[in-house]
Scaffold this active site. Structure first.
Site, PDB file in Angstrom:
ATOM      1  N   ASN A   1     -37.886   7.109  -9.385  1.00 33.57           N
ATOM      2  CA  ASN A   1     -38.338   5.769  -9.005  1.00 33.57           C
ATOM      3  C   ASN A   1     -37.710   4.703  -9.900  1.00 33.57           C
ATOM      4  O   ASN A   1     -37.393   3.601  -9.431  1.00 33.57           O
ATOM      5  CB  ASN A   1     -39.863   5.702  -9.102  1.00 33.57           C
ATOM      6  CG  ASN A   1     -40.407   4.376  -8.599  1.00 33.57           C
ATOM      7  OD1 ASN A   1     -40.359   4.076  -7.417  1.00 33.57           O
ATOM      8  ND2 ASN A   1     -40.920   3.574  -9.519  1.00 33.57           N
TER       9      ASN A   1
ATOM     10  N   HIS B   1     -20.103   3.461 -15.334  1.00 34.59           N
ATOM     11  CA  HIS B   1     -20.717   2.904 -16.544  1.00 34.59           C
ATOM     12  C   HIS B   1     -19.886   3.232 -17.787  1.00 34.59           C
ATOM     13  O   HIS B   1     -19.649   2.360 -18.646  1.00 34.59           O
ATOM     14  CB  HIS B   1     -22.135   3.451 -16.720  1.00 34.59           C
ATOM     15  CG  HIS B   1     -23.163   2.758 -15.882  1.00 34.59           C
ATOM     16  ND1 HIS B   1     -23.336   3.050 -14.553  1.00 34.59           N
ATOM     17  CD2 HIS B   1     -24.065   1.790 -16.184  1.00 34.59           C
ATOM     18  CE1 HIS B   1     -24.308   2.284 -14.066  1.00 34.59           C
ATOM     19  NE2 HIS B   1     -24.773   1.506 -15.029  1.00 34.59           N
TER      20      HIS B   1
END
Length: 549
Positions: free
Chosen positions: A414, A459
C-alpha cells in the site's frame, strides 16, 4: 371606559390560561430541562446549569465512538456498492454479446484481451489541502515551522560564537545549484526536442498508416526512430551534459529528473494514441484521430504522466494559492539546507578520519535517522504537494490526487501505491498491465518483479549520475528489503502494529541511505585516486579511505 373594564375582567383569566399553557409545556419537556431550580431573585442556578452541561458533554463523548463506527460502516458499504456498480458497468458489454457464429466465438476466446481503459481523471483536491483545514493537523505544520526557526537560530548563534559575527552566507546552496545557465539551456533543448520529435514521428506514422501497403515495416521503422530518440537523444545527450560540464549535485538532479520525466511523458503520448489509430483504421471510421499540438503541449506541463486529450479543469486560477505553494517550496529548500548544515555536515565531515568498522556504521545509521526522515518529509511536501499543486493551479488542472494517505499504510504494498501516485500510475498502466497483456495474467509475480527492477534501476541511475559514483545502496534496498517487505507486509496486514513496523523500517532505511551515501561522498573528496581503474569506480571508497587530519 367600557374597554378598560373589559380588559380588567379578562386579565385574571388570561393569566391563568398562560400559566396553564406554561405548565403543560414544562410537562412536555424532558426531565433534565424542567428541573432547573431558580434562585430567590428569579435567575437560574448557575452551578446546576454547569453540572448539567458537563453531564451532556460526557454523554456525547460516550456516544461519539458508536456514532463514528456507524458512519464508517455505512460509508464502507456505500463505497463497496459504488465499486461493485462500476465493475458491473464495465462488464456490461460482456453480459450482452453480439450474436456471432461459433467460429467467431472460438476465435475470440483464443485472442488475448487488450488492456482495460486506463486511469480516469476527476476533479478532486489534494489530501493535505483538506487536512490543513483541521486545526489539529495545521498545528503539526506549525511545529515543523517552529523546528525550522530553531535550526536557523542554532546556526546563527554557533556562527556568531565561532566567528564573532553573524554569517549569513549560503555557500552550500550556491554550490549545489551552480551552473544554472547550463541547466536551463539543457532543459530547453530537451523540452524542445520532446515537443518536436515524438509528435512529428507519430503524426507521420499515423497519417500514412492507413494507405501503407507495408504497415508492419512502417511501424517498426518509426518505432525504432522513436526508441533511438528516447535512449540517445534524451538519454545519453542530457547525461553527457551533466557529466561533461561537471554540474553540481542539485543541478544534475534537475537535468536527470527532467530527462526521466520527458521520457515517461513521450512514452505515454505514443502509448495512448497508437491504439486509437489502429482501432480507427481497423473499423474504417473516417479520418485518423490526431491530437492537437496544443493538447500535447498542455500534457508536457501538466502534473501527470498519463496522456489524455482533455483533463478536468477548474474555472479560475488562484494566484495567491500559487504564490503560497512556491513560497513553501522555497522554505523547504532552506529547511533542507539547515538540516544538512546542522545535522549532516558536522557528522560526516570528519568520518574519513576513522577506519570503517561495524560500531561506527551502526552509530552512523542511527544518527542519520532524524535528518533522513526530515528530508523524506520535505521531499514529499515540497515536490509532491507544493510543486505539483502550484503547476496544477496555474494550468487549472483539477485532479490533484498526486499522493494518498501513505502515512497510514500497514503494508509496503500500500505504501508503494500511495506515496507517489503520479509515478505509480505510469508504472501500473505501462509496465505492470502491459506486461500482463503481452505474457498473460498467469505471470503476475514476474510482472511485479519487472516493475520493481525497472523502478530500482531508474532510482539508482539518477543517484549515480547526480552523485558521480556507483554505490548501489538504494538498488539493494529496493530489490532485497523492498521485495521481501512487499510480500511479508502485504495488504492483509491491517492492525496498528503493522503501521508501526512500516514506519520503523522506513526510518531505518532513511538512516542507511543518508549514512552510506554521505560517507561515500566525503570519502571521494578526501581520498581521490590519480589513475583509477574500472574496478576503482565500482568499489566503495568509504571502505578503505582513512585520512589523518
Amino acid at each position: 371606559m367600557a374597554g378598560e373594564d373589559f380588559v380588567r375582567k379578562r386579565q385574571p383569566g388570561s393569566t391563568m390560561t398562560c400559566r396553564t399553557s406554561e405548565n403543560e409545556e414544562m410537562q412536555r419537556r424532558p426531565e433534565g430541562e424542567r428541573s432547573l431550580p431558580s434562585a430567590s431573585n428569579g435567575r437560574v442556578d448557575v452551578d446546576h446549569v454547569i453540572t448539567r452541561k458537563m453531564q451532556l458533554i460526557a454523554e456525547a463523548e460516550q456516544l461519539k465512538p458508536a456514532f463514528m463506527k456507524e458512519v464508517d460502516s455505512h460509508f464502507t458499504e456505500f463505497v463497496n456498492s459504488l465499486v461493485a456498480k462500476s465493475a458491473l458497468l464495465d462488464s456490461s458489454s460482456s453480459l450482452f454479446p453480439d450474436p456471432c457464429s461459433e467460429k467467431d466465438l472460438h476465435k475470440a476466446k483464443t485472442l488475448r484481451a487488450p488492456p482495460e481503459h486506463g486511469k480516469i481523471f476527476t476533479a478532486r483536491r489534494s489530501l493535505l489541502d483538506e487536512l490543513f483545514e483541521v486545526s489539529h493537523i495545521r498545528t503539526i505544520y506549525h511545529m515543523f515551522i517552529a523546528l525550522l526557526i530553531v535550526f536557523i537560530l542554532s546556526t546563527l548563534l554557533v556562527d556568531f560564537i565561532d566567528e564573532g559575527r553573524l554569517v549569513l552566507g549560503f555557500d552550500l546552496l550556491v554550490f549545489v545549484f551552480g551552473k544554472l545557465p547550463v541547466v536551463f539551456c539543457t532543459w530547453l533543448c530537451m523540452f524542445s526536442a520532446t515537443v518536436v520529435v515524438p509528435y512529428g514521428l507519430f503524426s507521420r506514422w499515423a497519417q500514412g498508416y492507413s494507405s501503407s501497403s507495408h504497415r508492419v515495416i512502417r511501424s517498426i521503422f518509426y518505432g525504432t526512430l522513436f526508441t533511438l530518440f528516447q535512449t540517445v537523444g534524451l538519454g545519453l545527450g542530457s547525461t553527457y551534459v551533466a557529466i561533461a560540464y561537471a554540474l553540481p549535485p542539485a543541478s544534475r538532479f534537475i537535468v536527470i529528473l527532467e530527462q526521466v520525466r520527458l521520457v515517461m511523458k513521450a512514452h505515454s503520448f505514443v502509448r495512448e494514441n497508437v491504439p486509437k489509430v489502429l482501432s480507427s483504421v481497423k473499423e474504417k471510421a473516417g479520418p485518423v484521430p490526431m491530437p492537437r499540438i496544443t493538447q500535447y503541449l498542455y500534457f508536457l506541463f501538466a502534473p501527470t504522466l498519463i496522456y489524455r486529450d482533455n483533463y478536468p479543469r477548474n474555472p479560475t486560477i488562484r494566484w495567491g494559492y500559487v504564490a503560497t505553494k512556491f513560497a513553501q517550496v522555497l522554505g523547504s529548500l532552506f529547511y533542507a539546507y539547515y538540516i544538512f548544515v546542522r545535522l549532516c555536515i558536522p557528522q560526516f565531515r570528519n568520518s574519513s578520519q576513522e577506519t570503517f568498522n561495524l560500531r561506527g556504521l551502526v552509530l552512523c545509521i542511527f544518527n542519520s535517522i532524524l535528518p533522513g526522515v526530515l528530508i523524506l518529509f520535505l521531499v514529499f511536501f515540497a515536490f509532491l504537494h507544493c510543486w505539483l499543486n502550484a503547476f496544477a493551479e496555474m494550468l487549472r488542472f483539477a485532479d490533484r490526487m498526486f499522493y494518498k494517505d501513505w502515512w497510514n499504510s500497514t503494508s509496503y504494498a500500500n505504501y508503494y501505491r500511495t506515496w507517489n501516485v503520479v509515478v505509480h500510475d505510469w508504472l501500473y498502466y505501462y509496465a505492470y498491465r502491459d506486461f500482463l497483456w503481452f505474457f498473460g495474467k498467469k505471470f503476475k509475480a514476474a510482472a511485479m518483479l519487472s516493475v520493481f527492477t525497472v523502478s530500482a534501476a531508474v532510482h539508482e541511475y539518477v543517484l549515480i549520475i547526480c552523485f558521480g559514483f556507483f554505490y548501489p545502496v538504494l538498488f539493494c534496498l529496493f530489490m532485497c528489503f523492498g521485495m521481501v517487505f512487499n510480500f511479508i507486509l502485504n495488504d492483509r496486514r491491517k492492525g496498528p502494529i503493522w503501521n508501526v513496523i512500516m514506519w520503523t523500517s522506513l526510518f531505518l532505511g532513511q538512516g542507511v541511505i543518508i549514512c552510506l551515501y554521505s560517507q561515500e561522498w566525503y570519502a571521494r573528496q578526501y581520498c581521490p585516486l590519480e589513475n583509477p581503474t574500472f574496478l576503482d569506480y565500482l568499489k566503495p571508497r568509504s571502505w578503505s579511505c582513512h585520512v589523518q587530519m
